[in-house]
Design an enzyme around this catalytic site. Sequence first.
Site, PDB file in Angstrom:
ATOM      1  CG  HIS A  41      -8.153 -23.308  24.697  1.00 25.08           C
ATOM      2  ND1 HIS A  41      -8.235 -23.785  25.994  1.00 25.08           N
ATOM      3  CD2 HIS A  41      -7.099 -22.456  24.679  1.00 25.08           C
ATOM      4  CE1 HIS A  41      -7.273 -23.252  26.718  1.00 25.08           C
ATOM      5  NE2 HIS A  41      -6.559 -22.441  25.938  1.00 25.08           N
ATOM      6  CB  CYS A  75      -5.673 -19.960  28.072  1.00 27.67           C
ATOM      7  SG  CYS A  75      -5.167 -19.473  26.398  1.00 27.67           S
ATOM      8  CD  GLU A 100     -10.855 -25.419  27.854  1.00 25.30           C
ATOM      9  OE1 GLU A 100     -11.058 -26.286  28.731  1.00 25.30           O
ATOM     10  OE2 GLU A 100     -10.065 -25.576  26.904  1.00 25.30           O
ATOM     11  NE  ARG A 149       4.559 -26.684  27.541  1.00 24.37           N
ATOM     12  CZ  ARG A 149       5.066 -26.230  26.396  1.00 24.37           C
ATOM     13  NH1 ARG A 149       6.370 -26.352  26.148  1.00 24.37           N
ATOM     14  NH2 ARG A 149       4.297 -25.635  25.501  1.00 24.37           N
TER      15      ARG A 149
END
Length: 217
Positions: free
Chosen positions: A165, A142, A79, A89
Site C-alpha cells: 500500500h 486491495c 502487507e 465500506r
Amino acid sequence: MILLTGFEPFGGETVNPSWTAAQLAATALQAAGRNAAAVELPCVFGKSAELLRDAIGRLEPMLVLCVGQAGGRSRVSIERVAINVDDARIPDNAGNAPVDQPVRLGGPAAYFSTLPIKAGRAAVAAAGLPVEVSQTAGTYVCNHVFYALMDALAGLDGVRGGFIHVPFSEEQGLHHGQPGLAVEDMAAALTLVATAALTADGDLVDGDLRVAAGAEH
C-alpha cells in the site's frame, strides 16, 4: 519477469498514485536490466482479480508486486497477510458493495505474502523513505486482489508475490489534510522491495530477515 500492478482512481479521486508508481518502478527496473511490466487493474471486485490472473498467465512472472492506495497512511506499507473476505465500506467503481463475502468460496482463511517483507522494509528504510510492515490490507478491493494473487500463486512453483500500500500523493495529501508522499518516492520504494526479493543473478531470495516488525494493535 517482474509484474507490478496498480489501480485506477476510486472513491471520488481523479488519480491513483499506485498506478503511476507501478509504472515508474517498472521503468526503473528495466533501466537496471530487469525484465518488468506494469498493468493497471480496475477498482472492481471480481474483475480486478480476473485481469490479474490473465496478466500472470500471459506474462509468466517470477515476482508479482500488487500496489494499492491507502489514503491516510503515512508510510509505504508492505502487507503481511491477505484474508478471505470482501466487506466494502464504500461501493467499488462498478457499484458493487459485498458484505462478509469470501474472495473465493471454500478458499483458505488467509494467505501470507511470499515476499521477503522485512528485507524489503529494511531496504526502503535504508534509503530514508517512510516504510512499515502492515498487518492488514483491509477488506476492500486491495485485499481482494492480494488474496486472489496469493491464491493464484499457490499453485505455481517458483513464483512469489505480495501487496504494497502507498499513501496519498503529496497533492492528494494537501487536498485532504492527510499525509502524502511523492510518487517518485513510492516508485523508489517499490523498486527497492522488488530488488530485495532478487539475488544479483536474478534468482529469488530464499528467506527473510529475522527482525521485529510487528504491532501491538
